[in-house]
Design an enzyme around this catalytic site. Sequence first.
Site, PDB file in Angstrom:
ATOM      1  N   SER A 204       6.492  -4.945   0.503  1.00 18.17           N
ATOM      2  CA  SER A 204       7.168  -4.711  -0.776  1.00 18.17           C
ATOM      3  C   SER A 204       6.328  -3.738  -1.612  1.00 18.17           C
ATOM      4  CB  SER A 204       7.385  -6.032  -1.517  1.00 18.17           C
ATOM      5  OG  SER A 204       6.191  -6.780  -1.537  1.00 18.17           O
TER       6      SER A 204
ATOM      7  N   ASP B 267      -0.125  -1.866   8.525  1.00 24.83           N
ATOM      8  CA  ASP B 267      -1.351  -2.372   7.920  1.00 24.83           C
ATOM      9  C   ASP B 267      -2.325  -1.213   7.946  1.00 24.83           C
ATOM     10  OD1 ASP B 267      -2.548  -4.770   6.697  1.00 24.83           O
ATOM     11  OD2 ASP B 267      -4.102  -4.407   8.181  1.00 24.83           O
TER      12      ASP B 267
ATOM     13  N   LYS C  68       4.097   2.389  -0.182  1.00 17.73           N
ATOM     14  CA  LYS C  68       4.316   2.416   1.277  1.00 17.73           C
ATOM     15  C   LYS C  68       5.789   2.600   1.610  1.00 17.73           C
ATOM     16  CE  LYS C  68       0.481  -0.294   3.117  1.00 17.73           C
ATOM     17  NZ  LYS C  68       0.105  -1.474   3.900  1.00 17.73           N
TER      18      LYS C  68
ATOM     19  N   ASP D 220      -5.951   7.470  -2.605  1.00 11.74           N
ATOM     20  CA  ASP D 220      -5.694   8.901  -2.439  1.00 11.74           C
ATOM     21  C   ASP D 220      -6.483   9.802  -3.404  1.00 11.74           C
ATOM     22  OD1 ASP D 220      -4.035   8.187  -0.384  1.00 11.74           O
ATOM     23  OD2 ASP D 220      -2.176   8.854  -1.335  1.00 11.74           O
TER      24      ASP D 220
ATOM     25  N   PHE E  62      -0.965   7.256  -3.723  1.00 10.22           N
ATOM     26  CA  PHE E  62      -1.228   5.913  -4.254  1.00 10.22           C
ATOM     27  C   PHE E  62      -2.501   5.398  -3.609  1.00 10.22           C
ATOM     28  CE2 PHE E  62       1.263   5.383  -0.426  1.00 10.22           C
ATOM     29  CZ  PHE E  62       0.803   4.217   0.161  1.00 10.22           C
TER      30      PHE E  62
ATOM     31  N   HIS F 188      -2.585   9.431   8.092  1.00  8.05           N
ATOM     32  CA  HIS F 188      -2.741   8.416   9.137  1.00  8.05           C
ATOM     33  C   HIS F 188      -1.409   7.721   9.399  1.00  8.05           C
ATOM     34  CE1 HIS F 188      -3.310   6.826   5.169  1.00  8.05           C
ATOM     35  NE2 HIS F 188      -3.272   5.578   5.564  1.00  8.05           N
TER      36      HIS F 188
END
Length: 195
Positions: free
Chosen positions: A8, A70, A12, A155, A152, A180
Site C-alpha cells: 500500500s 521488497d 511503490k 532517493d 521517494f 533496481h
Amino acid sequence: MKLVLATSNKGKVREIKALCEDYEVVAYSELIEEFEIIEDGDTFKENALIKARAVFKTLGDEEAIVLSDDSGISVDVLNGEPGIYSARHAGIDANDKDNLYKLIDDIKAKGVKESSAHYTAAIAIVTKDYEYCVHGWMYGTAHAEAKGDGGFGYDPMFIPLGYDKTLGELDEEIKKSLSHRAKALSLAKKILKTL
C-alpha cells in the site's frame, strides 16, 4: 492481465504502475481491507514472498496474480545497513523523511560524507500454481546530504554510478532506466508472459 500489488506504499504503487503499463495494476488495498503482514524473513527474497503469499491467501481468488516488492538500500560504511530494514530504519512508525535523515545521520556519525551503496529489489510473483522471485540491483553512492524532491524513500541521497545527481534530482525517465525495481520488473515481465 491484472496484477495485484502486495503493497500500500503509494510511491511503490506509482512506480510499479509506470513500469508495467501493459498490465492492469491494482494495489491490494483497492480490493480488500489493508492488513498487517509480518515481514520476518532474513532476506529481501523471503520478505517479498511472505507479502505475496499473504495477499494471495487473503484475496481468496484462485485466478489472482500477486506481485510484491521488497527492496532497500545497503550502505557499505554501515556494514550493509539498513538493508531489509530500510522501510523502518528510523522506527516502526517512521515515514520516508525520518528514514532518510536517520541514514544521513548514521553516515555522518562514521565521520564521512559519503559511502558506496546499492539498492536491491526482490520481486515475487505468486499464483495458484507457482511462486517466483527475481532480483535487480542499482549501485552508486549514498551521500550525507539530501538533494532533490523527486522519487521517494532514500532517493534524495543516492547518486547512481555514472551520474552526478541524486535520484531525487534525476528525470523520471532516466531513473526508470536505472532503477533496481525496473531491472527486477523486466525479469518479472518475462515470467508473467509465460503465465
